[in-house]
Structure formats: structure tokens, C-alpha cells
Design a protein around this motif. Structure first.
Motif: not given
Length: 260
Positions: A163-192
Motif C-alpha cells: 500500500k505504498g509503504h516500503e519495507w527493507g529486510v537486511h541480513l549481513a555476516y561480518r568478520y572482525y579480525r581483532s578479538d576486541f571486536n568479537i561482539k560484532w563478529r557474526g550475524i547482524a541485520g535489521g529492518i528499514t
């Protein structure tokens, strides 16, 4: 839950001012995305962007700290989309430290390049696919001290219309090499979400792998892009960038028949 609702209303109030026109959204490093999480969306061919963001300390890698305490800072970037399948960005982030005189201030900088390639454009039955990296050329020492932002990712994005509204579905896999960023290593995603009455306005909910961020963004007067977000519903991060198409092309709002 109340903190997320209050924060979302704050973000909307922050951005709903002035005349709104069509936009494409940027993440904090100048590459098209959500807030912290990348997507497979691309800016129009020929678009150049220069911007600055306020970055809350909680939004940044844990290693960015002075004497064990995380701090807020800013970054600025220059980005361009030379072809419809590639985006490039150069990012400079201010870091706190002591200079040669022993004075504490934001007198150090982290500089890095970012790139995103889209080998597959979105179609009726399949999502867009993109691969990308931040700071891909930097070698990582054993403790990873200077690879604050280095990561590699694979992202997929699919848009749906109702009905004219646009929904975006987003999925990502990220690999941070530094262990201090391990909290962001793996699956991420969202909705717009883009409402039918304001195609140039976008609401965002994303999961970084560690936090849930909410935000909104828009474009004023064709060239001034604004984004406001709350990390984990509490910590404000936001910024602005000036956009211009060097090829003279105008961004067109997708019609519902063009969104699958």
C-alpha cells in the motif's frame, strides 16, 4: 521497552524539520547502509558525499579508550559511488591521547578506506548481494591495537511494498579480525521502513550482533542528509553529510511496482 520508544520518538523529532526530499541513506562511515550494520543497497552512480558524525563511546570498539575509559568522538569522511556496483569511502576518526607536550586532547587520528561491491542487483525473486570491507589493507598485530574498524562482510537486502509503504529486510555476516571486536563478529541485520507519505524518510531497527539500535534519517533540500540514532536505545550517535551527483543524475523514488 520504554527507553526504545522514547528514543525513537526523540530521533523522529530531531529530523522532522524543514522540507524533505528524496534520499539514499548512509551509515556513519560514508558507505550506504543502516546505522552500524551494512546492507546491499547502493547510492546512485556518480554520487559524492562529504560528512561528519558524532560517535558515542558506546558505539565504538572497546579498544578506543583513554586510560581505560571509553570516550565520545567524531569522524569525517569523503565517499563516492563511481559506478552503480561499487562504493568507496575514506574515513578519519579522532582519537584521544597525549601530545609531545603531555597535553591530553583529540590529537591522534585513525584513517582508513572502506569499499563495497554489489555483484548481484535486487530482482523480483532474489535479494541484492554485496561484499565489503572497512580498512581491508591494514595488517593486524598480535593485540590488534590499530585495527579498530577492520572488518569484512557479506550482505543481502530485499525490499517489499505494501500500500505504498516500503519495507527493507537486511541480513549481513561480518568478520572482525581483532578479538576486541568479537561482539560484532557474526550475524547482524535489521529492518528499514519508508512510509507512503514520506518516501524520503526512513526508520531503522537493527541488531549489530551485540546491541539493538534504532534511528531515523532523511534528506533536506536535496543535498543535506541527516541521521540520528540511539545505540541500545540510550546512547545518541548522529551526523550529517552533503551529497551531490557529479554526473548530474537525480535520485528517483522507487515506485511500488518497482519494489518486489
Amino acid at each position: 521497552m520504554n527507553s526504545y520508544l522514547n528514543g525513537f520518538l526523540f530521533c523522529i523529532a530531531f529530523l522532522l524539520s524543514g522540507s524533505l526530499l528524496s534520499l539514499s541513506a548512509q551509515e556513519y562511515g560514508g558507505i550506504t547502509g543502516m546505522i552500524h550494520v551494512p546492507t546491499a543497497e547502493m547510492a546512485p552512480e556518480g554520487e559524492a558525499r562529504i560528512g561528519v558524525f558524532f560517535l558515542n563511546g558506546e558505539f565504538l570498539p572497546d579498544r578506543i579508550a583513554y586510560q581505560g575509559t571509553k570516550y565520545n568522538t567524531t569522524n569525517h569522511f569523503l565517499a563516492i559511488t563511481p559506478f552503480p556496483w561499487i562504493e568507496l569511502s575514506y574515513v578519519c576518526t579522532l582519537l584521544k591521547g597525549e601530545d609531545n607536550k603531555g597535553e591530553v586532547g583529540y590529537n591522534m587520528k585513525d584513517r582508513h578506506f572502506a569499499v563495497k561491491l554489489r555483484p548481484l542487483k535486487e530482482g523480483k525473486w532474489w535479494p541484492a548481494i554485496a561484499i565489503g570491507a572497512q580498512d581491508p589493507g591494514r595488517s593486524v598485530p598480535d593485540n590488534g591495537d590499530y585495527a579498530y574498524f577492520q572488518n569484512f562482510y557479506l550482505a543481502a537486502s530485499k525490499h517489499l511494498a505494501w500500500k505504498g509503504h516500503e519495507w527493507g529486510v537486511h541480513l549481513a555476516y561480518r568478520y572482525y579480525r581483532s578479538d576486541f571486536n568479537i561482539k560484532w563478529r557474526g550475524i547482524a541485520g535489521g529492518i528499514t521502513y519508508r512510509p507512503s507519505f514520506a518516501k524520503n524518510f526512513r526508520a531503522i531497527v537493527e541488531y549489530t550482533g551485540n546491541d539493538i539500535n534504532i534511528g531515523v534519517d532523511c534528506l533536506l533540500w536535496r543535498h543535506l542528509f541527516l541521521q540520528a540514532s540511539l545505540q541500545d536505545g540510550r546512547h545518541f550517535t548522529g551526523g550529517a553529510c552533503f551529497k551531490i551527483n557529479l554526473l548530474g543524475k537525480k535520485k528517483t523514488v522507487r515506485k511500488e511496482k518497482d519494489v518486489y
